[in-house]
Design an enzyme around this catalytic site. Structure first.
Site, PDB file in Angstrom:
ATOM      1  N   ASN A  13       0.908  -1.120  -0.043  1.00  0.00           N
ATOM      2  CA  ASN A  13       0.120   0.011   0.008  1.00  0.00           C
ATOM      3  C   ASN A  13       1.013   1.151  -0.153  1.00  0.00           C
ATOM      4  OD1 ASN A  13      -1.724   1.977   0.304  1.00  0.00           O
ATOM      5  ND2 ASN A  13      -2.302   1.544   2.600  1.00  0.00           N
ATOM      6  N   TRP A  14       1.184   1.857  -1.152  1.00  0.00           N
ATOM      7  CA  TRP A  14       2.051   2.990  -1.219  1.00  0.00           C
ATOM      8  C   TRP A  14       1.557   4.321  -0.833  1.00  0.00           C
ATOM      9  CZ3 TRP A  14       4.189   2.673  -6.714  1.00  0.00           C
ATOM     10  CH2 TRP A  14       4.904   1.503  -7.037  1.00  0.00           C
ATOM     11  N   LYS A  15       0.275   4.250  -0.506  1.00  0.00           N
ATOM     12  CA  LYS A  15      -0.584   5.519   0.069  1.00  0.00           C
ATOM     13  C   LYS A  15      -0.157   6.811  -0.747  1.00  0.00           C
ATOM     14  CE  LYS A  15       0.423   3.451   4.766  1.00  0.00           C
ATOM     15  NZ  LYS A  15       0.303   3.475   6.265  1.00  0.00           N
ATOM     16  N   HIS A 101      -9.639   1.230   4.582  1.00  0.00           N
ATOM     17  CA  HIS A 101      -8.265   1.438   5.416  1.00  0.00           C
ATOM     18  C   HIS A 101      -8.153   2.431   6.493  1.00  0.00           C
ATOM     19  CE1 HIS A 101      -3.944   2.425   6.352  1.00  0.00           C
ATOM     20  NE2 HIS A 101      -3.584   1.320   5.613  1.00  0.00           N
ATOM     21  N   GLU A 103      -6.773   4.641   7.722  1.00  0.00           N
ATOM     22  CA  GLU A 103      -6.378   5.992   7.573  1.00  0.00           C
ATOM     23  C   GLU A 103      -7.700   6.713   6.688  1.00  0.00           C
ATOM     24  OE1 GLU A 103      -2.637   5.599   5.216  1.00  0.00           O
ATOM     25  OE2 GLU A 103      -1.861   4.820   7.407  1.00  0.00           O
ATOM     26  N   GLU A 173      -5.466  -5.174  10.234  1.00  0.00           N
ATOM     27  CA  GLU A 173      -4.640  -4.295  10.546  1.00  0.00           C
ATOM     28  C   GLU A 173      -4.688  -3.338  11.799  1.00  0.00           C
ATOM     29  OE1 GLU A 173      -2.567  -2.970   6.572  1.00  0.00           O
ATOM     30  OE2 GLU A 173      -4.116  -1.535   7.191  1.00  0.00           O
ATOM     31  N   GLY A 179       2.137   2.212  10.554  1.00  0.00           N
ATOM     32  CA  GLY A 179       3.129   3.164  10.159  1.00  0.00           C
ATOM     33  C   GLY A 179       3.856   3.615  11.797  1.00  0.00           C
ATOM     34  N   SER A 219       3.296  -2.413  10.080  1.00  0.00           N
ATOM     35  CA  SER A 219       4.773  -2.544  10.478  1.00  0.00           C
ATOM     36  C   SER A 219       5.296  -3.902   9.967  1.00  0.00           C
ATOM     37  CB  SER A 219       5.035  -2.044  11.699  1.00  0.00           C
ATOM     38  OG  SER A 219       4.648  -0.586  11.855  1.00  0.00           O
ATOM     39  N   GLY A 240       2.748  -1.265   4.252  1.00  0.00           N
ATOM     40  CA  GLY A 240       2.799   0.109   3.640  1.00  0.00           C
ATOM     41  C   GLY A 240       4.378   0.437   3.664  1.00  0.00           C
ATOM     42  N   GLY A 241       4.845   1.099   4.750  1.00  0.00           N
ATOM     43  CA  GLY A 241       6.382   1.823   4.456  1.00  0.00           C
ATOM     44  C   GLY A 241       7.349   0.581   3.706  1.00  0.00           C
TER      45      GLY A 241
HETATM   46  C1  PEP Z   1      -0.744   0.178   5.888  1.00  0.00           C
HETATM   47  O1  PEP Z   1      -0.688   1.163   5.578  1.00  0.00           O
HETATM   48  O2  PEP Z   1      -1.657  -0.775   5.211  1.00  0.00           O
HETATM   49  C2  PEP Z   1       0.452  -0.493   6.555  1.00  0.00           C
HETATM   50  C3  PEP Z   1       0.258  -1.459   7.351  1.00  0.00           C
HETATM   51  O3  PEP Z   1       1.314   0.285   6.837  1.00  0.00           O
HETATM   52  P1  PEP Z   1       2.666   0.128   7.433  1.00  0.00           P
HETATM   53  O4  PEP Z   1       3.305  -1.338   6.846  1.00  0.00           O
HETATM   54  O5  PEP Z   1       3.779   1.083   7.096  1.00  0.00           O
HETATM   55  O6  PEP Z   1       2.563  -0.186   9.033  1.00  0.00           O
END
Ligand code: PEP
Length: 258
Positions: A13-15, A101, A103, A173, A179, A219, A240-241
């Site tokens: 997930n590049w956001k 999501h 966010e 999640e 994040g 994470s 994500g990251g």
């Molecule tokens: C996400 O955005 O779905 C996510 C899991 O982010 P991260 O891996 O950065 O925690």
């Protein structure tokens, strides 16, 4: 429970990161990392900003990487300035979409009911959906994690048939792990993914529960992926990251193919 009945899915997930040219660079870097490596043990998806979809779909051609969007509107068309419909995503070759999501729930007023409407619209158009559910830190500390993810899952899937469910992946999640660098332990992830699978069993029966992919997200990185993915109820990751760094994303894919 029969894990062989479902596929492992590693999705990035590049956001709100990467301009179109940067996005193509990243896909090419991921392709280079994956070249010559075993990848058929999992499905690989990159969920990217809307404006990156067309160039990323083009750049991913001939590779094992499938492409998804990060959101979709619930109406088929109409007076929704600034929004993007499922048909628009399908026409350009998008295969997946993330809905719900945290966010979006946190910053954009997403509710369980709008998540359900988006999921319904996406499936009707032929997209595969990654449905995100997860508790906040406060909910975990209050001991209502199971109730929270169960309600989110049940409401999101209301009106969805067992046949349609085959195109749904659920991503557990925990909001406190996204994040933040704080990962749920592998046992915590496994426990809640199992609870979600139990909800699917209660709604659709054991064979649907055996067949559905339930990912963990929060994470996940190159170092902790193998332990998380080793758990019986964790069928992949939403990342994500670490999905923004080609070597790290490739290492997670390698862990899913070990
Ligand atoms: C996400 O955005 O779905 C996510 C899991 O982010 P991260 O891996 O950065 O925690």
């Amino acid at each position: 429970m029969n894990r062989a009945l479902r596929k492992t899915v590693i999705a990035g997930n590049w956001k709100m990161n990467k301009t179109p040219s940067e996005a193509v660079e990243l896909i090419n870097a991921i392709k280079a990392e994956l070249a010559g490596k075993k990848t058929d043990g999992c499905e690989i998806v990159a969920c990217v900003p809307y404006v990156d979809l067309v160039p990323v779909i083009e750049a991913a051609k001939g590779s094992p990487i499938k492409v998804g969007a990060e959101n979709v509107h619930f109406a088929a068309s109409g007076a929704y300035t600034g929004e993007i419909s499922a048909a628009m995503l399908c026409e350009i070759g998008t295969e997946y979409v993330i809905v719900g999501h945290s966010e979006r729930r946190q910053y954009f007023g997403e509710t369980d009911n709008t998540v359900s409407a988006r999921l319904t619209a996406a499936l009707a158009a032929g997209l595969k959906v990654i449905l995100c559910v997860g508790e906040t830190l406060e909910q975990r500390e209050l001991g209502v994690t199971a109730e929270t993810v169960s309600a989110q899952t049940k409401i999101a899937l209301s009106g969805i048939t067992a046949e349609q469910l085959k195109n749904v992946i659920i991503a557990y999640e925990p909001v406190w792990a996204i994040g933040t660098g704080k990962t749920a332990t592998a046992d915590q992830a496994d426990e809640v993914c199992g609870i979600i699978r139990g909800v699917i069993a209660s709604l659709y029966g054991e064979s649907s529960a055996d067949g559905i992919t339930v990912q963990y997200g929060g994470s996940m990185n190159a170092k902790n992926a193998a332990e998380l993915l080793g758990k019986p109820n964790v069928d992949g990751g939403l990342i994500g990251g670490a999905s923004l760094k080609a070597p790290d994303f490739a290492a997670i894919i390698a862990a899913a193919n070990a």
